[in-house]
Scaffold this motif. Structure first.
Motif, PDB file in Angstrom:
ATOM      1  N   GLU A 125     -47.785  15.528  20.810  1.00 13.59           N
ATOM      2  CA  GLU A 125     -47.653  16.529  21.869  1.00 13.59           C
ATOM      3  C   GLU A 125     -49.020  16.936  22.419  1.00 13.59           C
ATOM      4  O   GLU A 125     -49.179  17.138  23.633  1.00 13.59           O
ATOM      5  CB  GLU A 125     -46.917  17.745  21.326  1.00 13.59           C
ATOM      6  N   VAL A 126     -50.002  17.062  21.549  1.00 12.18           N
ATOM      7  CA  VAL A 126     -51.362  17.419  21.981  1.00 12.18           C
ATOM      8  C   VAL A 126     -51.890  16.406  22.988  1.00 12.18           C
ATOM      9  O   VAL A 126     -52.466  16.772  24.025  1.00 12.18           O
ATOM     10  CB  VAL A 126     -52.310  17.500  20.758  1.00 12.18           C
ATOM     11  N   ALA A 127     -51.677  15.118  22.704  1.00 10.54           N
ATOM     12  CA  ALA A 127     -52.138  14.068  23.619  1.00 10.54           C
ATOM     13  C   ALA A 127     -51.327  14.072  24.913  1.00 10.54           C
ATOM     14  O   ALA A 127     -51.868  13.814  25.998  1.00 10.54           O
ATOM     15  CB  ALA A 127     -52.045  12.711  22.936  1.00 10.54           C
ATOM     16  N   ALA A 128     -50.024  14.370  24.808  1.00 11.12           N
ATOM     17  CA  ALA A 128     -49.160  14.391  25.993  1.00 11.12           C
ATOM     18  C   ALA A 128     -49.622  15.430  27.003  1.00 11.12           C
ATOM     19  O   ALA A 128     -49.467  15.246  28.217  1.00 11.12           O
ATOM     20  CB  ALA A 128     -47.715  14.660  25.577  1.00 11.12           C
ATOM     21  N   GLU A 129     -50.201  16.507  26.511  1.00 10.27           N
ATOM     22  CA  GLU A 129     -50.626  17.597  27.388  1.00 10.27           C
ATOM     23  C   GLU A 129     -51.895  17.260  28.186  1.00 10.27           C
ATOM     24  O   GLU A 129     -52.283  18.002  29.084  1.00 10.27           O
ATOM     25  CB  GLU A 129     -50.845  18.866  26.565  1.00 10.27           C
ATOM     26  N   LEU A 130     -52.519  16.143  27.854  1.00 11.70           N
ATOM     27  CA  LEU A 130     -53.757  15.753  28.531  1.00 11.70           C
ATOM     28  C   LEU A 130     -53.511  15.012  29.837  1.00 11.70           C
ATOM     29  O   LEU A 130     -54.436  14.797  30.614  1.00 11.70           O
ATOM     30  CB  LEU A 130     -54.604  14.865  27.609  1.00 11.70           C
ATOM     31  N   THR A 131     -52.272  14.591  30.074  1.00  8.29           N
ATOM     32  CA  THR A 131     -51.999  13.774  31.248  1.00  8.29           C
ATOM     33  C   THR A 131     -50.865  14.372  32.069  1.00  8.29           C
ATOM     34  O   THR A 131     -50.057  15.157  31.568  1.00  8.29           O
ATOM     35  CB  THR A 131     -51.643  12.331  30.822  1.00  8.29           C
ATOM     36  N   LYS A 132     -50.805  14.009  33.360  1.00  2.95           N
ATOM     37  CA  LYS A 132     -49.819  14.588  34.269  1.00  2.95           C
ATOM     38  C   LYS A 132     -48.429  13.981  34.094  1.00  2.95           C
ATOM     39  O   LYS A 132     -47.425  14.648  34.337  1.00  2.95           O
ATOM     40  CB  LYS A 132     -50.283  14.395  35.720  1.00  2.95           C
ATOM     41  N   SER A 133     -48.367  12.724  33.696  1.00  2.00           N
ATOM     42  CA  SER A 133     -47.074  12.030  33.633  1.00  2.00           C
ATOM     43  C   SER A 133     -46.869  11.348  32.279  1.00  2.00           C
ATOM     44  O   SER A 133     -46.817  10.120  32.196  1.00  2.00           O
ATOM     45  CB  SER A 133     -46.989  10.999  34.764  1.00  2.00           C
ATOM     46  N   PRO A 134     -46.774  12.138  31.205  1.00  2.00           N
ATOM     47  CA  PRO A 134     -46.590  11.523  29.884  1.00  2.00           C
ATOM     48  C   PRO A 134     -45.191  10.962  29.721  1.00  2.00           C
ATOM     49  O   PRO A 134     -44.251  11.350  30.426  1.00  2.00           O
ATOM     50  CB  PRO A 134     -46.815  12.704  28.929  1.00  2.00           C
ATOM     51  N   LEU A 135     -45.065  10.040  28.781  1.00  2.00           N
ATOM     52  CA  LEU A 135     -43.751   9.563  28.387  1.00  2.00           C
ATOM     53  C   LEU A 135     -43.061  10.664  27.573  1.00  2.00           C
ATOM     54  O   LEU A 135     -43.697  11.637  27.153  1.00  2.00           O
ATOM     55  CB  LEU A 135     -43.888   8.291  27.552  1.00  2.00           C
ATOM     56  N   LYS A 136     -41.781  10.521  27.325  1.00  2.00           N
ATOM     57  CA  LYS A 136     -41.065  11.482  26.492  1.00  2.00           C
ATOM     58  C   LYS A 136     -41.423  11.247  25.023  1.00  2.00           C
ATOM     59  O   LYS A 136     -41.435  10.102  24.558  1.00  2.00           O
ATOM     60  CB  LYS A 136     -39.562  11.346  26.706  1.00  2.00           C
ATOM     61  N   ILE A 137     -41.742  12.324  24.316  1.00  2.00           N
ATOM     62  CA  ILE A 137     -42.212  12.202  22.928  1.00  2.00           C
ATOM     63  C   ILE A 137     -41.152  11.543  22.057  1.00  2.00           C
ATOM     64  O   ILE A 137     -41.466  10.660  21.247  1.00  2.00           O
ATOM     65  CB  ILE A 137     -42.610  13.584  22.371  1.00  2.00           C
ATOM     66  N   GLU A 138     -39.891  11.939  22.213  1.00  7.54           N
ATOM     67  CA  GLU A 138     -38.829  11.337  21.396  1.00  7.54           C
ATOM     68  C   GLU A 138     -38.693   9.845  21.673  1.00  7.54           C
ATOM     69  O   GLU A 138     -38.453   9.053  20.755  1.00  7.54           O
ATOM     70  CB  GLU A 138     -37.490  12.034  21.660  1.00  7.54           C
TER      71      GLU A 138
END
Length: 232
Positions: A106-119
């Motif tokens: 989740e920490v890495a997902a917050e760094l980008t505008k269009s992350p993939l879904k974590i699940e």
């Protein structure tokens, strides 16, 4: 995006002495390839990977990421380039110990505008059932899977792996290689793998060999095999 190095040099100076970690390195890798970087210790493999990811800057030469000349970007522009385009996988995982597997991603997902879904990513790396576990509750192979998930959550065009199986046993190494191959096929990610294990090259599309900071060979692998068939 394709990757192109043209006469890339990395020079380190200490007083009146200088040392070339890379010298006039040129190669091209196509979008969607898995590329092995091989060579003995001190050959410049990690330096090449760091310059690819712009963790380190070349002293001279040109680095193209598609039509983008990365060599000419400012520090601010490079930060944006890394955030949006590059994922890193290291030998020793570098997970945050007091965060769960899910939270590390989740920490890495917050760094980008269009992350993939974590699940989705957790399922892709076979770790959905372990999402609430802390790193110390996971095996080395499981931690590396989370490390890979953290790297790909941004859906990077370029995934850079520095000895990703170096701390793992044979069977777990094979599982991680299969996972990298799966990520390459699933997302079309261009993957560079720095390794001492020459057998890993047999699963890669392109092989780059280094010695003393210079390329000794670049070749396409016309007889590429699946990770399951890789033996050492």
């Amino acid at each position: 995006m394709s990757i192109k190095f043209k006469n890339v040099t990395k020079e380190y100076k200490t007083g009146t002495n200088s040392f070339y970690a890379l010298k006039n390195v040129s190669f091209k890798a196509n979008e969607g390839e898995i590329v092995a970087i091989l060579g003995p210790s001190g050959s410049g493999k990690s330096t090449l990977l760091n310059i690819l990811g712009e963790i380190d800057r070349a002293t001279d030469g040109e680095i193209m990421f598609g039509d983008l000349n990365v060599s000419k970007l400012s520090d601010k522009e490079l930060t944006k380039y890394r955030r949006n385009n590059v994922g890193f996988v290291f030998q020793f995982y570098n997970l945050i110990p007091n965060l769960t597997a899910f939270e590390n991603i989740e920490v890495a997902a917050e760094l980008t505008k269009s992350p993939l879904k974590i699940e989705e990513v957790l399922e892709a790396v076979g770790m959905l059932q372990n999402k609430n576990k802390f790193p110390q509750q996971l095996s080395g192979g499981e931690q590396q899977r989370i490390s890979i998930a953290r790297a790909i959550i941004k859906n990077p065009k370029l995934l850079l792996c520095d000895e990703p199986t170096g701390a793992l046993d044979y069977n777990t190494s094979k599982e991680v290689l299969e996972l990298l191959d799966k990520i390459n096929k699933m997302y079309g990610t261009t993957i560079f793998i720095v390794t001492h294990n020459t057998s890993i090259a047999s699963m890669c599309h392109r092989i780059i060999k280094l010695r003393s900071g210079q390329i000794t060979d670049v070749k396409l692998n016309k007889e590429r095999i699946s990770p399951k068939e890789v033996e050492w």
